[in-house]
Enzyme design. Structure first.
Site, short mmCIF file in Angstrom:
data_model
loop_
_atom_site.label_atom_id
_atom_site.label_comp_id
_atom_site.label_asym_id
_atom_site.label_seq_id
_atom_site.Cartn_x
_atom_site.Cartn_y
_atom_site.Cartn_z
CB SER A 123 -2.28 6.88 4.80
OG SER A 123 -1.79 6.98 3.40
CE LYS A 154 0.09 4.85 6.73
NZ LYS A 154 1.57 4.75 6.54
CG HIS A 173 -1.95 2.37 2.62
ND1 HIS A 173 -0.75 3.19 2.51
CD2 HIS A 173 -2.66 3.21 1.80
CE1 HIS A 173 -0.87 4.27 2.00
NE2 HIS A 173 -2.28 4.37 1.73
CG ASN A 174 2.76 2.50 4.30
OD1 ASN A 174 1.50 3.00 4.12
ND2 ASN A 174 3.74 3.00 5.04
CD GLU A 188 3.20 5.10 -0.25
OE1 GLU A 188 4.00 5.57 -0.26
OE2 GLU A 188 2.19 4.78 0.75
#
Length: 471
Positions: A134, A188, A191-192, A195
């Site tokens: 990231s 990940k 995480h996105n 986001e």
């Protein structure tokens, strides 16, 4: 740092934006790097960028020569599409590898594919690693946040390089081995998803200030700029303030006012939502963000609806900047809490033993959702989460108690005035569902029980058909 046999310490295959940046980062930190690419001419155009860096960079158009140029046991980082091209590359390179070599997929992969690929290579002596990277191009070049999944053997091999090139927060490298097989890629993905939710919440507050408070881009920029310190300090707030303060060179207008009202998506937010639903977890803030991006693609329909639909709005006092700041703070805590709950559920289902506190720590620098709150999240996890929920931690309860009145006023004003706030209202609804204690699911279950006991023919609902109901 060079190997005694003068071979590279790592290979990087794929010289697109991210691959090139990571290769340069590795060389900048003193590692010798062999590079390759499917289009050989990319290699020649890339090599001059590496001149003068601490480590050597050598280019190899032939795959066998590329593999031979890397010291054993080899570590090879692939920065190519994590779909069929990755499967084809594994098939092509595996016969050229030796026992103990490691293949790393550094792209945005579906963690199910990572688990499948790792399982297929099990017992061959070749290790497969999925790494979530990231930070975009700048992060890859100067220090990304990296989420590593795979075997302990492959981590020990990759660790010195990973820690050298990772972003650092107060000296701590923002990279960790999170678990086996697809753990890194799953983290990940979440995480996105977080986001997506964070970006949508920011966009909703921008919309309220623009459309209902009548503020221009410059004034809104000042509000977001004032949030760049304190509990909302974060990369996304920072770039929002900067974007709002930027003028378009061609027209002289604020750049935000000439950007098309349509947001794209690469799919990782949607992946988070799908996995949350599969595990029976709430990810309503992420769902709202994914949905809003989908709605944004229907520009013609929205413009037509503007003239056809009566919004039925009512007068509302638009809250001030302090309430909006608190609304963002409460919603960010709630959105992250949903993401952490999804991580916990996956950890249990796939037996990953994810360290949520460490995950929060490696997100403190280098990644898109880096923020001042992450240290508080890490501390809350280490102190123990009542019933496994971040929002029930004492420190988070205190934060929410202070910030929730602002969120209520913002959402209420938006509802009355006809300003859409899918993510902020979803965050509040989830909080209230948890806080109310007693819910309304008994009514849903009563309806289901009635269907099962009496059958479709007893239902006398206008427009209902036998195929519409679940027995």
């Amino acid at each position: 740092m060079a190997q005694h046999d003068n071979r590279a310490q790592i290979g990087v295959y794929g010289l697109g934006t991210m691959g090139s940046a990571l290769a340069l980062n590795l060389a900048d930190n003193g590692f010798d790097v062999a590079v390759s690419n499917r289009e050989a001419d990319w290699i020649d155009s890339f090599l001059p960028e590496a001149v003068g860096l601490s480590g050597k960079v050598t280019g190899h158009a032939d795959l066998a020569e590329f593999v031979a140029a890397i010291a054993t046991p080899r570590t090879i980082l692939f920065m190519i599409p994590s779909t069929r091209p990755m499967d084809l590359m594994i098939a092509a390179i595996t016969p050229l590898l030796s026992d103990g070599d490691t293949i790393i997929d550094g792209g945005n992969a579906d963690f199910h594919d990572t688990r499948r690929r790792g399982a297929a290579l099990e017992g061959t002596g070749i290790h497969f690693v999925g790494v979530g990277v990231s930070g975009g191009e700048e992060g890859a070049r100067r220090g990304p946040s990296m989420m590593v999944g795979g075997s302990d053997h492959s981590w020990q091999q990759f660790r010195p390089m990973a820690e050298a090139i990772a972003a650092r927060f107060q000296g701590d490298p923002c990279v960790a081995h999170l678990g086996p097989d697809g753990a890194g890629h799953f983290v990940k993905t979440v995480h996105n998803g977080i986001e997506y939710a964070d970006m949508q919440m920011i966009a909703e507050l921008y919309g309220l200030m623009r459309d209902k408070a009548g503020m221009d881009a410059g004034r809104i920029a000042q509000v977001f700029d004032s949030w760049r310190s304190g509990p909302l300090a974060s990369y996304l707030i920072d770039i929002t303030a900067k974007a709002l303060a930027t003028s378009d060179a061609a027209t002289g207008q604020p750049v935000i006012d000439v950007i098309r009202d349509q947001a794209g998506q690469k799919g990782t937010g949607r992946w988070t939502l799908i996995e949350a639903l599969e595990m029976g977890q709430s990810a309503s803030t992420i769902e709202a963000a994914v949905g809003a991006r989908g709605w944004s693609s229907e520009g013609d329909t929205r413009r037509a609806a503007h003239d056809l639909l009566d919004p039925g709005t009512q007068p509302a006092d638009i809250p001030g900047a302090d309430d909006m700041e608190n609304a963002m703070l409460a919603a960010r805590i709630l959105g992250h809490s949903q993401g952490f709950r999804v991580l916990s559920a996956a950890s249990e289902q796939f037996k990953w033993d994810l360290d949520l506190a460490r995950i929060a720590e490696i997100w403190r620098a280098g990644c898109i959702i880096r923020s001042a709150l992450l240290d508080e999240f890490a501390d809350a996890v280490r102190e123990g989460l009542p019933h496994g929920h971040l929002i029930l931690a004492p420190s988070m309860r205190k934060r929410l108690a202070q910030a929730l009145p602002g969120l209520r006023r913002v959402v209420s004003a938006a509802v009355l005035s006809g300003q859409p706030m899918p993510a902020l209202s979803a965050a509040l609804a989830w909080h209230d569902t948890m806080a109310l204690g007693r819910g309304t699911a008994n009514m849903i279950q009563a309806q289901r029980d009635y269907f099962g006991a009496h059958g479709f023919e007893r239902m006398d609902i206008e427009g209902a058909h036998h195929g519409d109901w679940e027995r």
